[in-house]
Design a protein around this motif. Sequence first.
Motif, PDB file in Angstrom:
ATOM      1  N   THR A  60      36.796 -22.194 -47.327  1.00 40.13           N
ATOM      2  CA  THR A  60      38.054 -22.881 -47.066  1.00 40.13           C
ATOM      3  C   THR A  60      38.912 -22.815 -48.319  1.00 40.13           C
ATOM      4  OG1 THR A  60      37.099 -24.389 -45.446  1.00 40.13           O
ATOM      5  CG2 THR A  60      39.120 -25.094 -46.508  1.00 40.13           C
ATOM      6  N   PRO A  61      40.128 -22.245 -48.236  1.00 39.45           N
ATOM      7  CA  PRO A  61      40.953 -22.035 -49.430  1.00 39.45           C
ATOM      8  C   PRO A  61      41.533 -23.334 -49.992  1.00 39.45           C
ATOM      9  CG  PRO A  61      42.161 -21.424 -47.466  1.00 39.45           C
ATOM     10  CD  PRO A  61      40.775 -21.747 -47.005  1.00 39.45           C
ATOM     11  N   ASN A  62      40.651 -24.141 -50.530  1.00 35.87           N
ATOM     12  CA  ASN A  62      41.039 -25.416 -51.129  1.00 35.87           C
ATOM     13  C   ASN A  62      40.586 -25.408 -52.588  1.00 35.87           C
ATOM     14  OD1 ASN A  62      41.415 -28.049 -51.968  1.00 35.87           O
ATOM     15  ND2 ASN A  62      40.436 -28.973 -50.189  1.00 35.87           N
ATOM     16  N   GLU A  63      41.503 -25.499 -53.504  1.00 35.53           N
ATOM     17  CA  GLU A  63      41.167 -25.416 -54.926  1.00 35.53           C
ATOM     18  C   GLU A  63      40.283 -26.578 -55.389  1.00 35.53           C
ATOM     19  OE1 GLU A  63      41.893 -22.934 -57.227  1.00 35.53           O
ATOM     20  OE2 GLU A  63      42.517 -21.846 -55.431  1.00 35.53           O
ATOM     21  N   ASP A  64      40.261 -27.664 -54.608  1.00 32.56           N
ATOM     22  CA  ASP A  64      39.405 -28.803 -54.941  1.00 32.56           C
ATOM     23  C   ASP A  64      38.099 -28.802 -54.142  1.00 32.56           C
ATOM     24  OD1 ASP A  64      41.212 -29.921 -56.795  1.00 32.56           O
ATOM     25  OD2 ASP A  64      42.381 -30.799 -55.171  1.00 32.56           O
ATOM     26  N   GLY A  65      37.867 -27.718 -53.392  1.00 30.27           N
ATOM     27  CA  GLY A  65      36.686 -27.666 -52.540  1.00 30.27           C
ATOM     28  C   GLY A  65      35.395 -27.352 -53.270  1.00 30.27           C
ATOM     29  N   TRP A  66      35.486 -27.041 -54.555  1.00 29.74           N
ATOM     30  CA  TRP A  66      34.288 -26.628 -55.302  1.00 29.74           C
ATOM     31  C   TRP A  66      33.245 -27.739 -55.384  1.00 29.74           C
ATOM     32  CZ3 TRP A  66      33.008 -29.446 -59.587  1.00 29.74           C
ATOM     33  CH2 TRP A  66      34.009 -30.237 -60.144  1.00 29.74           C
ATOM     34  N   TYR A  67      33.707 -29.021 -55.473  1.00 29.21           N
ATOM     35  CA  TYR A  67      32.728 -30.104 -55.593  1.00 29.21           C
ATOM     36  C   TYR A  67      32.005 -30.322 -54.270  1.00 29.21           C
ATOM     37  CZ  TYR A  67      36.629 -32.798 -53.658  1.00 29.21           C
ATOM     38  OH  TYR A  67      37.664 -33.238 -52.874  1.00 29.21           O
ATOM     39  N   VAL A  68      32.665 -30.020 -53.135  1.00 31.82           N
ATOM     40  CA  VAL A  68      32.004 -30.082 -51.833  1.00 31.82           C
ATOM     41  C   VAL A  68      30.877 -29.061 -51.794  1.00 31.82           C
ATOM     42  CG1 VAL A  68      32.293 -29.752 -49.342  1.00 31.82           C
ATOM     43  CG2 VAL A  68      34.090 -30.873 -50.663  1.00 31.82           C
ATOM     44  N   PHE A  69      31.183 -27.855 -52.305  1.00 32.76           N
ATOM     45  CA  PHE A  69      30.177 -26.800 -52.329  1.00 32.76           C
ATOM     46  C   PHE A  69      29.004 -27.167 -53.231  1.00 32.76           C
ATOM     47  CE2 PHE A  69      28.381 -23.224 -54.662  1.00 32.76           C
ATOM     48  CZ  PHE A  69      27.825 -22.488 -53.625  1.00 32.76           C
ATOM     49  N   LEU A  70      29.278 -27.531 -54.474  1.00 30.26           N
ATOM     50  CA  LEU A  70      28.204 -27.794 -55.432  1.00 30.26           C
ATOM     51  C   LEU A  70      27.342 -28.982 -55.015  1.00 30.26           C
ATOM     52  CD1 LEU A  70      29.838 -27.184 -58.936  1.00 30.26           C
ATOM     53  CD2 LEU A  70      28.161 -25.769 -57.733  1.00 30.26           C
ATOM     54  N   ALA A  71      27.982 -30.052 -54.533  1.00 30.35           N
ATOM     55  CA  ALA A  71      27.234 -31.236 -54.116  1.00 30.35           C
ATOM     56  C   ALA A  71      26.273 -30.903 -52.983  1.00 30.35           C
ATOM     57  CB  ALA A  71      28.197 -32.340 -53.685  1.00 30.35           C
ATOM     58  N   ASN A  72      26.762 -30.175 -51.992  1.00 27.62           N
ATOM     59  CA  ASN A  72      25.914 -29.831 -50.851  1.00 27.62           C
ATOM     60  C   ASN A  72      24.907 -28.743 -51.188  1.00 27.62           C
ATOM     61  OD1 ASN A  72      26.852 -31.327 -48.236  1.00 27.62           O
ATOM     62  ND2 ASN A  72      28.733 -30.814 -49.316  1.00 27.62           N
ATOM     63  N   LEU A  73      25.241 -27.879 -52.137  1.00 31.25           N
ATOM     64  CA  LEU A  73      24.284 -26.867 -52.592  1.00 31.25           C
ATOM     65  C   LEU A  73      23.052 -27.538 -53.199  1.00 31.25           C
ATOM     66  CD1 LEU A  73      23.771 -23.760 -53.414  1.00 31.25           C
ATOM     67  CD2 LEU A  73      24.566 -24.491 -55.650  1.00 31.25           C
ATOM     68  N   ILE A  74      23.282 -28.461 -54.124  1.00 28.47           N
ATOM     69  CA  ILE A  74      22.164 -29.153 -54.781  1.00 28.47           C
ATOM     70  C   ILE A  74      21.415 -30.024 -53.777  1.00 28.47           C
ATOM     71  CG2 ILE A  74      21.524 -30.764 -56.622  1.00 28.47           C
ATOM     72  CD1 ILE A  74      24.085 -29.843 -58.095  1.00 28.47           C
TER      73      ILE A  74
END
Length: 260
Positions: A60-74
């Motif tokens: 999803t082209p959201n510049e603030d979406g990285w924390y969604v990715f990292l949180a769910n990755l861990i």
Amino acid sequence: MILDIFIQIFGAAGAIFTISLGIPQLIRLLKNKKAENINYYSFWIFFVGIVIWIIYGVFTPNEDGWYVFLANLICGIIFSFTIYYTYAYNKEITKKQLRIATIFIVLIDLLIAAFLAVFIVLVIQKIQTKMFYPKENNKIATFSKNASIIIGLITPALTALAFLPQLIKGFMTKNFHGLSPWMPFLFILNCLSWMLFFTLVVIKAKNPKADLEESKSIINAAIGALIWQSLAVILYTVQFAFIMVHEKKLKKEQFIIKEA
């Protein structure tokens, strides 16, 4: 500026709680070395939901979406151990069932690793262009706005309502001993953090200076997420309450037996 700061604070809090969701149950399993009264549908629904959140965070082209990715990755990595031990420490599970579950867990972990590789490409783009998703020469294909909204509305249902089957099983068996009480407690804190986060996102999107079309997309997705998080708070509050009452009852019975 103040609004942005609070958005980041509650987003970070939500990310931290997301990461820790599977930890109480994992500790309980490793400590007691037994899994009982487990509804596996709940665990797998939640696991799949986490993977879809990871996909959402990457594409999803959201510049603030990285924390969604990292949180769910861990969270996904930790939860893969949690779900493995629910099988390994369940005496009713056969070796064949454990092998099949292990294969699926490993396959999902490999999928998560693949998305991590994609995220690394995004990080390289961020370093080179100061954007995760530059408008020109973007190396990663992204979801359209409509697709992002649809996924953003559907995905929270999986993680928000994942442990409803576990709660139903508790009512049917009159046994709520399967989950650590601190697991639904963390879910409650997680939902409240994201509710505050999405509320502030909606307020920010209503800024008259913001792009009207983009604001509508953000508001629709945020309101959908708020609805699911609200339902989740009710569900996990009920679950936490019944588990605590059941745990207290068991401790009282054990104390009476010990005294006798």
